[in-house]
Design an enzyme around this catalytic site. Structure first.
Site: not given
Ligand code: FAD
Ligand code: EPU
Length: 342
Positions: A242, A338, A168
């Site tokens: 997250s 994050e 991240r």
């Molecule tokens: P924004 O929110 O618009 O911007 C994020 C940051 O990047 C800001 O600081 C912004 O200034 C900067 N930025 C954006 N575009 C540019 C650009 N072109 N040039 C320079 N800076 C820029 N993230 C994960 O890693 N794994 C996940 O599994 C995951 N699951 C998610 C699930 C949900 C339901 C949600 C809502 C979010 C999740 N995220 C996850 C977080 C998010 O989707 C990612 O961080 C994504 O890359 C953000 O993209 P965005 O275009 O919305 O960025």
């Molecule tokens: N867990 C709990 N309680 C909760 C949530 C999680 O006990 O309420 C424990 C469970 O044991 C579970 C473990 O945490 O097995 C891991 O949970 P999960 O698989 O849901 O993944 P996470 O670590 O919570 C991360 C990323 C997610 C990504 C998933 C799948 C980060 C900060 N988050 O979540 O990314 O989608 O793994 O790979 O690394 C994001 O970055 O926005 C994001 C959603």
């Protein structure tokens, strides 16, 4: 001061952040190509005020109105640069929707990012925090990143190494934070992909789907299904995924913690480091499903903070601080955010 012709004033950001926070940008503009971005920079309209590049707004928390200018990058285009026997080089513009890009690649049989299906946001943001999910990080497919220097307007190419990717993390979140606009990302994807099934839940989902020899399309489908079951859809419930990162701690510290908390969820990282599941730590402190006004903790995933409707960014941030404090008091572990707090 004369305004650049496409700049809007006092613009609502409600539909430009997935937390659906009612913030207003003093200035707002959409940019659909690099030349316009360069013109905007050389016009001086970006000088002397805070600047924020926004893609899909899915990793942002606005804690008040934004007093400067928001630049929404919407440049489009996917280009196949070259092919070899076993790989393909594809360049995608920053304004492409990430999941649509993944879907395009999966349909073409280009493997490597299928585990990252359904992550909200745009291509241009994927290198910023090196998006990751289900055992894959985007850094393993990125060849280079093209970005415009927001001060000089110069277009620079950053190699994978120069991006200094981490969990991240990248140079764009650190030394170069706010200094560059990512305009396109070049990926190297596999033409004979090997599916990546290390993350247990994918194998389980595939077996429930009755699939024995999964293709990348099957993996994408399985990931989408897991995500639908666990994570709230921002269209229905405001959130930014997250809110905190999973913390990295010393192996010895984790071993000691596990003596008191035998169910501690941890993953070995090598080099005597361990990653802890922040969701578990937060749940143990009793926050899962907690709600204070319209700010809350998701009932299925404690790592996800949610806006039930009219929470302000400050309400969400206050809750985040309370969670950080209680996790620190109980486990001695510091949770790092994050989400980008603005
Ligand atoms: P924004 O929110 O618009 O911007 C994020 C940051 O990047 C800001 O600081 C912004 O200034 C900067 N930025 C954006 N575009 C540019 C650009 N072109 N040039 C320079 N800076 C820029 N993230 C994960 O890693 N794994 C996940 O599994 C995951 N699951 C998610 C699930 C949900 C339901 C949600 C809502 C979010 C999740 N995220 C996850 C977080 C998010 O989707 C990612 O961080 C994504 O890359 C953000 O993209 P965005 O275009 O919305 O960025
Ligand atoms: N867990 C709990 N309680 C909760 C949530 C999680 O006990 O309420 C424990 C469970 O044991 C579970 C473990 O945490 O097995 C891991 O949970 P999960 O698989 O849901 O993944 P996470 O670590 O919570 C991360 C990323 C997610 C990504 C998933 C799948 C980060 C900060 N988050 O979540 O990314 O989608 O793994 O790979 O690394 C994001 O970055 O926005 C994001 C959603």
């Amino acid at each position: 001061m004369p305004l650049y012709s496409h700049i809007k004033e006092d613009f609502s950001l409600h539909s430009f952040n997935t937390f659906h926070i009612d913030a207003v940008a003093r200035y707002f503009t959409e940019v659909d190509n690099i030349e316009t971005l360069k013109e905007l920079i050389s016009s001086g309209q970006l000088d002397d005020k805070p600047l924020l590049i926004v893609g899909g707004g899915s990793n942002l928390l606005f804690t008040g109105n934004f007093k400067g200018i928001v630049v929404h990058l919407i440049n489009k285009g996917i280009e196949i640069i070259s092919r070899s026997d076993d790989s393909v080089i594809v360049k995608a513009s920053a304004g492409e929707n990430w999941h649509e890009f993944v879907t395009y690649c999966v349909k073409q049989g280009f493997g490597g990012i299928e585990n990252l299906s359904l992550i909200p946001g745009n291509v241009g943001s994927c290198p910023i925090q090196n998006i990751g999910a289900y055992g894959v990080e985007v850094k393993d497919t990125i060849l280079s990143v093209d970005a415009v220097d927001l001060h000089t307007g110069e277009l620079l190419n950053f190699s994978n190494k120069e991006c200094r990717f981490g969990y991240r993390d990248s140079i764009f979140k650190r030394d170069l934070k706010g200094k560059f606009a990512v305009c396109s990302v070049t990926f190297q994807l596999k033409l004979n992909p090997v599916v990546q099934l290390e993350y247990g839940a994918i194998t389980q989902e595939l077996s429930e789907m009755g699939i024995e020899n999964p293709t990348i399309a099957d993996v994408s489908k399985a990931v989408c299904s897991i995500r639908h079951s666990k994570l709230p859809d921002p269209k229905m419930l405001g959130n930014a995924g997250s809110f905190f990162k999973n913390p990295t701690v010393d192996e010895k510290f984790a071993e000691k913690l596990a003596e008191t908390f035998p169910k501690l969820v941890s993953y070995p990282l090598g080099k005597e480091k361990v990653k802890l599941a922040a969701g578990w730590l937060i749940e143990q402190c009793g926050w899962k499903g907690f709600r204070d006004g319209d700010a809350g903790v998701h009932e299925k995933q404690s790592l996800v903070l949610v806006n039930y409707g009219n929470a302000t960014g400050s309400n969400i941030l206050t809750l985040a601080h309370r969670i950080q404090n209680s996790v620190y008091e109980r486990f001695g572990v510091k949770l790092e955010m994050e989400v980008n707090v603005i």
